[in-house]
Write a protein that holds these residues in place. Structure first.
Motif, PDB file in Angstrom:
ATOM      1  N   PHE A  90       5.542 -33.204  23.623  1.00  0.00           N
ATOM      2  CA  PHE A  90       4.834 -31.973  23.947  1.00  0.00           C
ATOM      3  C   PHE A  90       5.491 -31.215  25.088  1.00  0.00           C
ATOM      4  O   PHE A  90       5.866 -31.796  26.108  1.00  0.00           O
ATOM      5  CB  PHE A  90       3.384 -32.295  24.302  1.00  0.00           C
ATOM      6  CG  PHE A  90       2.495 -31.087  24.308  1.00  0.00           C
ATOM      7  CD1 PHE A  90       1.935 -30.624  23.133  1.00  0.00           C
ATOM      8  CD2 PHE A  90       2.235 -30.392  25.475  1.00  0.00           C
ATOM      9  CE1 PHE A  90       1.119 -29.515  23.112  1.00  0.00           C
ATOM     10  CE2 PHE A  90       1.430 -29.284  25.483  1.00  0.00           C
ATOM     11  CZ  PHE A  90       0.866 -28.843  24.297  1.00  0.00           C
ATOM     12  N   PHE A 104       4.857 -28.876  27.952  1.00  0.00           N
ATOM     13  CA  PHE A 104       3.747 -28.393  28.752  1.00  0.00           C
ATOM     14  C   PHE A 104       3.958 -26.982  29.288  1.00  0.00           C
ATOM     15  O   PHE A 104       3.007 -26.361  29.767  1.00  0.00           O
ATOM     16  CB  PHE A 104       3.464 -29.369  29.902  1.00  0.00           C
ATOM     17  CG  PHE A 104       2.619 -30.536  29.485  1.00  0.00           C
ATOM     18  CD1 PHE A 104       1.252 -30.529  29.689  1.00  0.00           C
ATOM     19  CD2 PHE A 104       3.188 -31.639  28.883  1.00  0.00           C
ATOM     20  CE1 PHE A 104       0.460 -31.585  29.305  1.00  0.00           C
ATOM     21  CE2 PHE A 104       2.409 -32.718  28.487  1.00  0.00           C
ATOM     22  CZ  PHE A 104       1.040 -32.695  28.693  1.00  0.00           C
ATOM     23  N   TYR A 124      -3.752 -24.116  31.459  1.00  0.00           N
ATOM     24  CA  TYR A 124      -4.032 -25.547  31.626  1.00  0.00           C
ATOM     25  C   TYR A 124      -5.272 -25.792  32.480  1.00  0.00           C
ATOM     26  O   TYR A 124      -6.098 -26.654  32.185  1.00  0.00           O
ATOM     27  CB  TYR A 124      -2.809 -26.236  32.254  1.00  0.00           C
ATOM     28  CG  TYR A 124      -2.969 -27.721  32.443  1.00  0.00           C
ATOM     29  CD1 TYR A 124      -2.762 -28.609  31.390  1.00  0.00           C
ATOM     30  CD2 TYR A 124      -3.315 -28.254  33.686  1.00  0.00           C
ATOM     31  CE1 TYR A 124      -2.902 -29.971  31.555  1.00  0.00           C
ATOM     32  CE2 TYR A 124      -3.458 -29.617  33.866  1.00  0.00           C
ATOM     33  CZ  TYR A 124      -3.250 -30.469  32.801  1.00  0.00           C
ATOM     34  OH  TYR A 124      -3.402 -31.826  32.987  1.00  0.00           O
ATOM     35  N   PHE A 129       2.674 -39.702  29.211  1.00  0.00           N
ATOM     36  CA  PHE A 129       3.623 -38.761  28.619  1.00  0.00           C
ATOM     37  C   PHE A 129       5.072 -39.094  28.966  1.00  0.00           C
ATOM     38  O   PHE A 129       5.957 -38.257  28.768  1.00  0.00           O
ATOM     39  CB  PHE A 129       3.285 -37.340  29.081  1.00  0.00           C
ATOM     40  CG  PHE A 129       1.894 -36.915  28.693  1.00  0.00           C
ATOM     41  CD1 PHE A 129       1.632 -36.438  27.419  1.00  0.00           C
ATOM     42  CD2 PHE A 129       0.847 -37.019  29.589  1.00  0.00           C
ATOM     43  CE1 PHE A 129       0.358 -36.060  27.051  1.00  0.00           C
ATOM     44  CE2 PHE A 129      -0.438 -36.641  29.235  1.00  0.00           C
ATOM     45  CZ  PHE A 129      -0.685 -36.158  27.961  1.00  0.00           C
ATOM     46  N   SER A 174      -2.951 -30.911  19.944  1.00  0.00           N
ATOM     47  CA  SER A 174      -3.344 -31.396  21.261  1.00  0.00           C
ATOM     48  C   SER A 174      -2.142 -31.950  22.021  1.00  0.00           C
ATOM     49  O   SER A 174      -1.290 -32.624  21.434  1.00  0.00           O
ATOM     50  CB  SER A 174      -4.397 -32.490  21.122  1.00  0.00           C
ATOM     51  OG  SER A 174      -4.578 -33.191  22.338  1.00  0.00           O
ATOM     52  N   PRO A 175      -2.063 -31.702  23.326  1.00  0.00           N
ATOM     53  CA  PRO A 175      -0.989 -32.322  24.112  1.00  0.00           C
ATOM     54  C   PRO A 175      -1.091 -33.839  24.133  1.00  0.00           C
ATOM     55  O   PRO A 175      -0.121 -34.530  24.415  1.00  0.00           O
ATOM     56  CB  PRO A 175      -1.190 -31.728  25.513  1.00  0.00           C
ATOM     57  CG  PRO A 175      -2.606 -31.284  25.543  1.00  0.00           C
ATOM     58  CD  PRO A 175      -2.922 -30.847  24.147  1.00  0.00           C
TER      59      PRO A 175
END
Length: 228
Positions: free
Chosen positions: A8, A10, A17, A120, A163-164
């Motif tokens: 992902f 960002f 966010y 992540f 979705s992240p």
């Protein structure tokens, strides 16, 4: 080469966010997560140096700053870092940097924190080791906030299209403990027992208390500290 993110990007959600924290559920989770982290950090923080790995838009950096820390935030997302800088958070600076290979000298900080960051990374063990390298020893601390894979709420977010969290690797409490125990004594708090229905949010403190009293492993957030 920057490698902190698995899939992902960002940068794509950086501008909105922080809106999640403005929702009723977001604000409730945020309150309980900060209470859990607050129980783990030092009481006397004035002048202490804190490294915020995966700082994003500076949301947690601001929290650490209010506790008196001199905070240095790093993130791979250039847009996230720009937003953090524009917040003009006291006692804080922000840099685009890969958490797997940081340019700081050994023993530069009193504490290194990674809040919803390990999920992540391409290599959680490498990032944890790099954080430990940057922290003073003996006496330094590592602080983590991790999304709990045992939480139905987190599984729902992970399964949402786009979705992240879809590319995230969530951790169960015992998994996180296993990652951290080789470094030192681990103290862990599970929090975020928030009702899914908005009309029940007024009772969220009761849900949180019950979850903690019965030692449930299913709260959405795991806060952990390691004494080096």
């Amino acid at each position: 080469m920057l490698i902190i993110l698995k899939v992902f990007n960002f940068d794509n959600i950086a501008d909105h966010y922080d809106r999640w924290y403005e929702t009723k559920h977001g604000a409730t989770y945020d309150r309980f997560e900060k209470k859990a982290v607050d129980k783990l950090i030092w009481n006397r923080t004035e002048g202490k140096m804190l490294l915020d790995v995966g700082c994003g838009t500076g949301h947690w950096s601001k929290f650490f700053s209010t506790k008196g820390y001199q905070t240095t935030g790093i993130d791979i997302s250039e847009r996230m870092v720009t937003i953090a800088k524009n917040k003009d958070i006291a006692r804080s600076s922000f840099h685009v940097m890969d958490g797997h290979r940081m340019s700081f000298a050994d023993n530069s900080f009193d504490i290194a924190a990674a809040i919803t960051t390990l999920e992540f990374t391409t290599n959680p063990n490498a990032m944890i080791a790099e954080m430990a390298r940057c922290v003073r020893k003996p006496g330094g601390k590592l602080l983590f906030g991790v999304l709990n894979t045992l939480s139905d709420y987190n599984q729902k977010r992970k399964n949402e299209v786009g979705s992240p969290y879809a590319s995230a690797t969530l951790f169960a409490p015992e998994q996180l403990k296993g990652l951290l125990e080789p470094l030192g004594q681990v103290q862990m708090i599970i929090a975020g027992f928030v009702p899914k229905h908005e009309w029940l949010l007024a009772l969220a403190p009761v849900f949180e208390l019950i979850g903690r009293v019965v030692n449930s492993q299913h709260g959405a957030f795991i806060a952990a500290k390691v004494q080096l």
